[in-house]
Design a protein around this motif. Sequence first.
Motif, short mmCIF file in Angstrom:
data_model
loop_
_atom_site.label_atom_id
_atom_site.label_comp_id
_atom_site.label_asym_id
_atom_site.label_seq_id
_atom_site.Cartn_x
_atom_site.Cartn_y
_atom_site.Cartn_z
N LEU A 65 15.32 27.68 18.84
CA LEU A 65 16.78 27.89 18.79
C LEU A 65 17.19 29.12 19.61
N LYS A 66 18.43 29.15 20.09
CA LYS A 66 19.35 28.03 20.00
C LYS A 66 19.36 27.23 21.29
N GLY A 67 18.85 27.84 22.35
CA GLY A 67 19.01 27.27 23.69
C GLY A 67 18.47 25.87 23.86
N SER A 68 17.49 25.49 23.02
CA SER A 68 16.81 24.20 23.22
C SER A 68 17.40 23.06 22.40
N SER A 126 13.95 37.67 22.26
CA SER A 126 13.44 38.85 22.96
C SER A 126 14.54 39.45 23.81
N TYR A 127 15.78 39.07 23.49
CA TYR A 127 16.94 39.58 24.22
C TYR A 127 17.91 40.26 23.28
N GLY A 128 18.70 41.18 23.81
CA GLY A 128 19.88 41.68 23.12
C GLY A 128 21.04 40.84 23.63
N ILE A 178 9.38 23.31 22.41
CA ILE A 178 10.44 22.89 23.33
C ILE A 178 11.30 24.10 23.67
N GLU A 179 11.30 24.45 24.93
CA GLU A 179 12.01 25.65 25.37
C GLU A 179 12.99 25.28 26.49
N ASP A 180 14.17 25.87 26.45
CA ASP A 180 15.15 25.59 27.49
C ASP A 180 14.77 26.24 28.82
N ILE A 181 14.27 27.49 28.75
CA ILE A 181 13.96 28.19 29.99
C ILE A 181 12.81 29.17 29.79
N ILE A 182 11.94 29.23 30.77
CA ILE A 182 10.92 30.29 30.81
C ILE A 182 11.33 31.22 31.93
N ASP A 183 11.61 32.45 31.55
CA ASP A 183 12.12 33.45 32.49
C ASP A 183 11.02 34.50 32.69
N SER A 184 11.11 35.61 31.97
CA SER A 184 10.01 36.59 32.05
C SER A 184 8.73 36.01 31.45
N GLY A 185 8.90 35.09 30.51
CA GLY A 185 7.75 34.52 29.80
C GLY A 185 7.42 35.28 28.52
N ASN A 186 8.11 36.39 28.28
CA ASN A 186 7.82 37.21 27.09
C ASN A 186 7.92 36.41 25.80
N THR A 187 8.98 35.63 25.67
CA THR A 187 9.22 34.90 24.43
C THR A 187 8.08 33.93 24.13
N LEU A 188 7.76 33.09 25.10
CA LEU A 188 6.73 32.07 24.86
C LEU A 188 5.33 32.65 24.77
N LEU A 205 22.06 26.71 27.23
CA LEU A 205 21.86 28.11 27.63
C LEU A 205 23.19 28.86 27.60
N ASP A 206 23.13 30.10 27.14
CA ASP A 206 24.36 30.87 26.96
C ASP A 206 24.36 32.15 27.78
N TYR A 207 25.54 32.75 27.89
CA TYR A 207 25.66 34.16 28.21
C TYR A 207 26.54 34.73 27.10
N TYR A 266 29.30 29.24 26.90
CA TYR A 266 28.90 28.23 27.90
C TYR A 266 27.79 27.26 27.46
N ARG A 267 27.31 27.36 26.20
CA ARG A 267 26.20 26.49 25.78
C ARG A 267 26.55 25.01 25.87
N THR A 268 27.81 24.68 25.67
CA THR A 268 28.18 23.27 25.56
C THR A 268 28.50 22.59 26.90
C1 PRP Z 1 16.28 32.60 25.90
C2 PRP Z 1 15.64 31.26 26.13
C3 PRP Z 1 14.19 31.54 25.91
C4 PRP Z 1 14.04 32.96 26.40
C5 PRP Z 1 13.43 32.94 27.77
O1 PRP Z 1 16.46 32.74 24.53
O2 PRP Z 1 16.13 30.30 25.23
O3 PRP Z 1 13.83 31.47 24.55
O4 PRP Z 1 15.34 33.53 26.41
O5 PRP Z 1 13.33 34.23 28.30
P1 PRP Z 1 11.95 34.96 28.58
O6 PRP Z 1 11.03 33.99 29.25
O7 PRP Z 1 12.35 36.10 29.50
O8 PRP Z 1 11.41 35.47 27.29
P2 PRP Z 1 17.43 33.83 23.87
O9 PRP Z 1 16.60 34.94 23.31
O10 PRP Z 1 18.51 34.21 24.85
O11 PRP Z 1 18.04 33.05 22.63
P3 PRP Z 1 18.94 31.73 22.57
O12 PRP Z 1 18.05 30.57 22.97
O13 PRP Z 1 19.36 31.66 21.14
O14 PRP Z 1 20.10 31.89 23.51
#
Ligand code: PRP
Length: 179
Positions: A41-44, A68-70, A97-107, A157-159, A163-165
């Motif tokens: 949650l929630k992006g996925s 892993s974000y503020g 199930i993940e919406d995006i892998i960015d830095s990869g820290n979360t996963l 995905l949000d900011y 914009y998630r919808t």
């Molecule tokens: C976003 C996204 C991933 C993560 C990816 O989640 O859904 O979980 O960031 O970024 P990373 O690869 O740099 O760790 P977020 O913490 O924004 O929460 P959300 O899904 O509820 O918007």
Amino acid sequence: MINEIEKVLVSEDEIKVAVKNLANQLNIDYAGEKPIVVCILKGSIFFTADLVRELNIPVTIDFMSVSSYGSGTISSGELKVKKDLSFDITGRHVILIEDIIDSGNTLYKLKNLLLERNPASIKIAALLNKPDRRVTPINADYCCFTIPDEFVVGYGLDYDERYRTLKDVCVLSRSVYEK
Ligand code: PRP
């Protein structure tokens, strides 16, 4: 809202095709299994909802909320578990199930946390992959789209929770987050 979106990066139609293709692959790879599909949650939420309805294998759906974000655009690198799984994953095949892998820290941190629970396997299915931003050694086992280093919103995905919808994955105008 229209001026806040720079362009559509991945259209609704392209997403539908990719989700169907991913489901076809999962149906093959997990034939005879009953994996736990974990919506992060929630992006996925939309990605998970669309994907599981294309599967013809039995799945257990579970949810996890981590962050892993503020409220900004930079990952802090610290994983906070806000909601844990409802099911015991010991001995089970898990698909994250993940919406995006960015830095990869979360996963990276989440996968290590869940591996301690001794699942039969953990694989990652990501809608979007931004390899240019990666700072941790993690990759998706299944990935729908590799995208450039643009700030994207929509299809979950949000900011700052906006914009998630949107039905497409869109590039957000810099003016929105550089105000
Ligand atoms: C976003 C996204 C991933 C993560 C990816 O989640 O859904 O979980 O960031 O970024 P990373 O690869 O740099 O760790 P977020 O913490 O924004 O929460 P959300 O899904 O509820 O918007």
